[in-house]
Design a protein around this motif. Sequence first.
Motif, mmCIF file in Angstrom:
data_model
loop_
_atom_site.group_PDB
_atom_site.id
_atom_site.type_symbol
_atom_site.label_atom_id
_atom_site.label_comp_id
_atom_site.label_asym_id
_atom_site.label_seq_id
_atom_site.Cartn_x
_atom_site.Cartn_y
_atom_site.Cartn_z
ATOM 1 N N VAL A 27 0.939 -1.031 0.105
ATOM 2 C CA VAL A 27 0.041 0.191 0.006
ATOM 3 C C VAL A 27 0.874 1.140 -0.054
ATOM 4 O O VAL A 27 1.757 1.288 0.959
ATOM 5 N N CYS A 28 0.680 2.020 -1.019
ATOM 6 C CA CYS A 28 1.729 3.188 -1.154
ATOM 7 C C CYS A 28 1.092 4.278 -1.849
ATOM 8 O O CYS A 28 0.770 3.987 -3.264
ATOM 9 N N ASN A 29 0.915 5.381 -1.434
ATOM 10 C CA ASN A 29 0.480 6.616 -2.051
ATOM 11 C C ASN A 29 -0.875 6.385 -2.651
ATOM 12 O O ASN A 29 -1.297 6.680 -3.989
ATOM 13 N N LYS A 30 -1.721 5.720 -1.914
ATOM 14 C CA LYS A 30 -3.032 5.504 -2.426
ATOM 15 C C LYS A 30 -2.964 4.348 -3.336
ATOM 16 O O LYS A 30 -4.130 3.859 -3.882
ATOM 17 N N GLN A 31 -2.154 3.799 -3.732
ATOM 18 C CA GLN A 31 -2.027 2.455 -4.717
ATOM 19 C C GLN A 31 -2.086 1.286 -3.946
ATOM 20 O O GLN A 31 -1.410 0.979 -2.758
ATOM 21 N N ARG A 32 -2.617 0.172 -4.386
ATOM 22 C CA ARG A 32 -2.562 -1.089 -3.639
ATOM 23 C C ARG A 32 -2.116 -2.160 -4.860
ATOM 24 O O ARG A 32 -3.057 -2.267 -5.687
ATOM 25 N N VAL A 33 -1.164 -2.988 -4.349
ATOM 26 C CA VAL A 33 -0.578 -3.587 -5.506
ATOM 27 C C VAL A 33 -0.444 -5.096 -4.867
ATOM 28 O O VAL A 33 0.055 -5.284 -3.542
ATOM 29 N N THR A 34 -1.008 -6.076 -5.632
ATOM 30 C CA THR A 34 -0.788 -7.339 -5.022
ATOM 31 C C THR A 34 0.511 -8.239 -5.541
ATOM 32 O O THR A 34 1.531 -7.643 -6.352
ATOM 33 N N TYR A 35 0.716 -9.360 -4.830
ATOM 34 C CA TYR A 35 2.243 -9.806 -4.997
ATOM 35 C C TYR A 35 2.276 -10.371 -6.479
ATOM 36 O O TYR A 35 3.402 -10.184 -7.002
ATOM 37 N N GLY A 36 1.115 -10.794 -7.084
ATOM 38 C CA GLY A 36 1.246 -11.005 -8.471
ATOM 39 C C GLY A 36 1.565 -9.984 -9.316
ATOM 40 O O GLY A 36 2.506 -10.272 -10.318
ATOM 41 N N GLU A 37 1.096 -8.778 -8.957
ATOM 42 C CA GLU A 37 1.268 -7.623 -9.955
ATOM 43 C C GLU A 37 2.718 -7.488 -9.807
ATOM 44 O O GLU A 37 3.526 -7.032 -10.730
ATOM 45 N N LEU A 38 3.286 -7.377 -8.496
ATOM 46 C CA LEU A 38 4.619 -6.833 -8.091
ATOM 47 C C LEU A 38 5.493 -7.836 -8.848
ATOM 48 O O LEU A 38 6.352 -7.553 -9.574
ATOM 49 N N GLU A 39 5.117 -9.005 -8.884
ATOM 50 C CA GLU A 39 6.205 -10.226 -9.605
ATOM 51 C C GLU A 39 6.069 -9.950 -10.931
ATOM 52 O O GLU A 39 7.348 -9.881 -11.619
ATOM 53 N N THR A 40 5.078 -9.713 -11.596
ATOM 54 C CA THR A 40 5.060 -9.350 -13.177
ATOM 55 C C THR A 40 5.829 -8.263 -13.443
ATOM 56 O O THR A 40 6.463 -8.301 -14.583
ATOM 57 N N ARG A 41 5.469 -7.291 -12.829
ATOM 58 C CA ARG A 41 6.281 -5.935 -13.128
ATOM 59 C C ARG A 41 7.755 -5.940 -12.971
ATOM 60 O O ARG A 41 8.504 -5.504 -13.783
ATOM 61 N N ALA A 42 8.096 -6.685 -11.798
ATOM 62 C CA ALA A 42 9.553 -6.854 -11.617
ATOM 63 C C ALA A 42 10.294 -7.865 -12.704
ATOM 64 O O ALA A 42 11.257 -7.493 -13.274
ATOM 65 N N ASN A 43 9.714 -8.737 -13.109
ATOM 66 C CA ASN A 43 10.112 -9.669 -14.293
ATOM 67 C C ASN A 43 10.208 -8.636 -15.591
ATOM 68 O O ASN A 43 11.188 -8.730 -16.301
ATOM 69 N N ALA A 44 9.048 -7.816 -15.689
ATOM 70 C CA ALA A 44 9.306 -7.175 -16.864
ATOM 71 C C ALA A 44 10.588 -5.951 -16.877
ATOM 72 O O ALA A 44 11.354 -5.989 -17.719
ATOM 73 N N ILE A 45 10.487 -5.504 -15.818
ATOM 74 C CA ILE A 45 11.691 -4.253 -15.742
ATOM 75 C C ILE A 45 13.109 -5.213 -15.717
ATOM 76 O O ILE A 45 14.068 -4.791 -16.345
ATOM 77 N N ALA A 46 13.147 -6.180 -14.940
ATOM 78 C CA ALA A 46 14.561 -7.210 -15.412
ATOM 79 C C ALA A 46 14.837 -7.664 -16.636
ATOM 80 O O ALA A 46 15.967 -7.470 -17.028
ATOM 81 N N GLY A 47 13.887 -7.920 -17.274
ATOM 82 C CA GLY A 47 13.958 -8.337 -18.712
ATOM 83 C C GLY A 47 14.525 -7.052 -19.724
ATOM 84 O O GLY A 47 15.235 -7.159 -20.457
ATOM 85 N N ASP A 48 13.908 -5.747 -19.302
ATOM 86 C CA ASP A 48 14.439 -4.698 -19.885
ATOM 87 C C ASP A 48 15.942 -4.359 -19.643
ATOM 88 O O ASP A 48 16.471 -4.064 -20.652
ATOM 89 N N LEU A 49 16.336 -4.521 -18.473
ATOM 90 C CA LEU A 49 17.590 -4.355 -18.151
ATOM 91 C C LEU A 49 18.542 -5.562 -18.625
ATOM 92 O O LEU A 49 19.529 -5.041 -19.239
ATOM 93 N N ALA A 50 17.867 -6.597 -18.875
ATOM 94 C CA ALA A 50 19.098 -7.744 -19.326
ATOM 95 C C ALA A 50 19.075 -7.452 -21.052
ATOM 96 O O ALA A 50 20.243 -7.442 -21.460
ATOM 97 N N ALA A 51 17.950 -7.076 -21.574
ATOM 98 C CA ALA A 51 17.976 -6.735 -22.792
ATOM 99 C C ALA A 51 18.743 -5.465 -23.322
ATOM 100 O O ALA A 51 19.466 -5.498 -24.490
ATOM 101 N N SER A 52 19.059 -4.580 -22.237
ATOM 102 C CA SER A 52 19.932 -3.317 -22.196
ATOM 103 C C SER A 52 21.353 -3.432 -22.281
ATOM 104 O O SER A 52 22.155 -2.676 -22.237
#
Length: 518
Positions: A27-52
Amino acid sequence: MLHDAVPLLHDYLAHSAGRLGGKVALVCNKQRVTYGELETRANAIAGDLAASGVVRGDRVMIFADNTVETVVSFWAVLKANAVVCIVNPLTKSDKLDYLLNDCKPTALITDGHLQAVFREPARGCPSLLRMIVSGTIDDVELSRLPHAVRWATAVAIDGGAPPPRRCIDVDLAAIIYTSGSTGEPKGVMLTHRNMMTACTSIASYLELGEDEVILNVLPLAFDYGLYQMIMAFRTGARLVLERSFAFPARVLELIRQEGVTGFPGVPTIFAALSELKSLKDQDFSRIRYVTNTAAALPLKHILMLRELFSSARIYSMYGLTECKRCTYLPPEDLERKPLSVGIAIPNTEMWIVDEHDRRVGPGVVGQLVIRGATVMKGYWGKPEATARKLKPGPLPGEQVLYTGDYCRMDAEGYLYFVGRGDEIIKSRGEKVAPKEVENVLMNIPGVREAAVIGVPDELLGQAVKAFVVMENGRTIGEKQLQMECQKRLENFMVPKSIVVVASLPMTDTGKLKKTALS
């Protein structure tokens, strides 16, 4: 080929997402994020970093506030097999430039509102292969940054799976920079094993479970704040993340709304709490534990916390970035040993040595030594500073941490913090521990905060000088404060001068900054 079963730090998020994917993790700045959403977003950013071009062992710096993006980025960097370095958003351009040149990151993740600070340092950092910028930034500004993309672009790629796993648990997970209140900041190197050991130990004595709701108002750049997030996700708990304690009424309302069960704080936060008049109307019955680190709590704060959080267990703790946590005081011992910072945390050993490196007995002040799997690998790029802190231990080939902190232990093995090695005052040929004087000042009715330093004196060598902040509406003169000190301290410890100030200077992480006092 590395085996995926080897536990690494980022497995905490993956395992909790696998079990509790639909549960609100953050819960942060009126946003509520689930574990599944965090995992998906983290995987996406990790993929971008690796591709870079980010590869195993590369450093990735996160320069941002306590936000959802910062949380996602922390886990993403680890998933990309890289080393994460979170930098406080209050950092100025010249210091950021120093940090970039020191750890030479391959990527920088930041927020558009900080562009006035990061613009020039980033442009002058040749190691950067990628910048990911969240928040608001116009296209022209973005185009002038090295290899920069918007957060929305990076997080939009397929987040189904992270990059292939390359690390093992003795690889670096993080570099955490010390505040640099004395000299240049030093990057503390911590492995996956270091950080997982610390989490397991702390979570065991706090008895954390997945029903916890943990409030964090501390910067994620500060290891005490960072570990709140890591431990929450390790257990499948919920983290309530705020940028700071600057607006106490808002934070207190969040405690009520979210049903907070865990409240980690520092002495400055508890001092601010003691000033609030509306506290008695608040319902804090769901808070199960309160933790404090940095130093033993003054007795008046202990009494205040006990009254305010009547059903909570209060943990006084002590540690340093170089090993995360050294000790904790079991809540049941608070009554009989209120000035102690406790016993060694589980799976850690400690002892005290004199100036000749000989172990000393109960009641003798000396330097604290820490042994265990939480001890850092050293300071990034600073072998000489590392050699002063890490020295041979009892077993051949192992290293233990010489903390530089002066402490004493009682006959039962409970630790009492005396002072940082570089803070000890030598007055009239005697050694004065500022903490002892500060404890006396803090327990004078009407005093809210106190800090003690040594200043040059032709006659004494160093004179003891105190700075005090008074509680609202209270006024006490210097002479009266000195008289109260004389009742409780040996003559050579009584401050030669006491200055009443409106506030004490603090570092970016909320610690007292004594180098700004004179």
